[in-house]
Design a protein around this motif. Structure first.
Motif, PDB file in Angstrom:
ATOM      1  N   LEU A 137       0.825  -1.208   0.000  1.00 29.26           N
ATOM      2  CA  LEU A 137       0.000   0.000   0.000  1.00 29.26           C
ATOM      3  C   LEU A 137       0.862   1.263   0.000  1.00 29.26           C
ATOM      4  CD1 LEU A 137      -2.856  -0.925   2.504  1.00 29.26           C
ATOM      5  CD2 LEU A 137      -3.043  -0.640   0.045  1.00 29.26           C
ATOM      6  N   ARG A 140       2.405   1.714  -3.467  1.00 24.93           N
ATOM      7  CA  ARG A 140       1.416   2.219  -4.438  1.00 24.93           C
ATOM      8  C   ARG A 140       1.083   3.691  -4.185  1.00 24.93           C
ATOM      9  NH1 ARG A 140      -3.048  -2.355  -5.788  1.00 24.93           N
ATOM     10  NH2 ARG A 140      -1.639  -4.115  -6.016  1.00 24.93           N
ATOM     11  N   ALA A 141       1.026   4.092  -2.930  1.00 23.29           N
ATOM     12  CA  ALA A 141       0.751   5.489  -2.605  1.00 23.29           C
ATOM     13  C   ALA A 141       1.885   6.376  -3.102  1.00 23.29           C
ATOM     14  CB  ALA A 141       0.563   5.653  -1.097  1.00 23.29           C
ATOM     15  N   ASP A 142       3.144   5.927  -2.921  1.00 17.90           N
ATOM     16  CA  ASP A 142       4.297   6.687  -3.421  1.00 17.90           C
ATOM     17  C   ASP A 142       4.248   6.805  -4.941  1.00 17.90           C
ATOM     18  OD1 ASP A 142       5.335   7.184  -0.932  1.00 17.90           O
ATOM     19  OD2 ASP A 142       6.706   5.449  -0.957  1.00 17.90           O
ATOM     20  N   GLY A 144       1.637   6.716  -6.835  1.00 18.92           N
ATOM     21  CA  GLY A 144       0.546   7.634  -7.170  1.00 18.92           C
ATOM     22  C   GLY A 144       0.959   9.078  -6.994  1.00 18.92           C
ATOM     23  N   ARG A 145       1.667   9.370  -5.902  1.00 19.86           N
ATOM     24  CA  ARG A 145       2.126  10.744  -5.663  1.00 19.86           C
ATOM     25  C   ARG A 145       3.098  11.184  -6.757  1.00 19.86           C
ATOM     26  NH1 ARG A 145       3.311   8.746  -0.693  1.00 19.86           N
ATOM     27  NH2 ARG A 145       1.570   8.826   0.734  1.00 19.86           N
TER      28      ARG A 145
END
Length: 156
Positions: A137, A140-142, A144-145
């Protein structure tokens, strides 16, 4: 769930139910506007909601002596229901309520017994809550950023 209601109203004990003595027990109150023979009455159940209201209404309406039964919640912020029962041929609404409580108690005991038997037998589908992969998670957040930052740069 045994009923602690008084015996059904008859000519001999009708004096027990009068305008001043409407409290049946700690939980149930007989509201004003009932028929002298209790063939029509509204009961107030304290600290109850739709769960018992709809269940009792259903059980009472199965009784062929009952002409009408309905319930309402006077105000959403008050934990009480009003249950109205009207009977055919002068039958006792209190007796119909007692019978419905007994039938509901019997039904719930049967359900409880079946539940316990199935639980003991392990005869049910199991659901395992999925385990979250926190590292995936975060990755994936990194991503996305970074993708959002690249899109902002390309717009500028």
């Amino acid at each position: 769930m045994s009923s602690s209601l008084p015996p059904p109203a008859t000519d001999e004990n009708l004096h027990l139910v009068d305008a001043a003595a409407t409290q049946i027990n700690d939980k149930v109150e007989l509201l004003p506007g009932y028929e002298p023979d209790l063939s029509a009455a509204t009961f107030c159940f304290k600290a109850e909601d739709h769960t018992i209201g709809n269940s009792l209404r259903y059980m009472i309406m199965k009784d062929p002596r009952v002409e009408f039964c309905g319930y309402s919640i006077p105000h959403p912020s008050e934990a009480k229901i009003h249950l109205r029962i009207q009977m055919y041929n002068g039958a006792s609404a209190l007796e119909a309520l007692r019978d419905a409580l007994d039938h509901l108690d019997s039904l719930l005991s049967t359900i409880d017994q079946a539940y316990d038997e199935n639980l003991q037998a392990g005869d049910f589908e199991r659901f395992e809550e999925p385990v979250l992969d926190k590292e995936d998670l975060a990755r994936r957040a990194d991503e996305g950023r970074k993708r959002r930052a690249e899109e902002e740069k390309s717009k500028a």
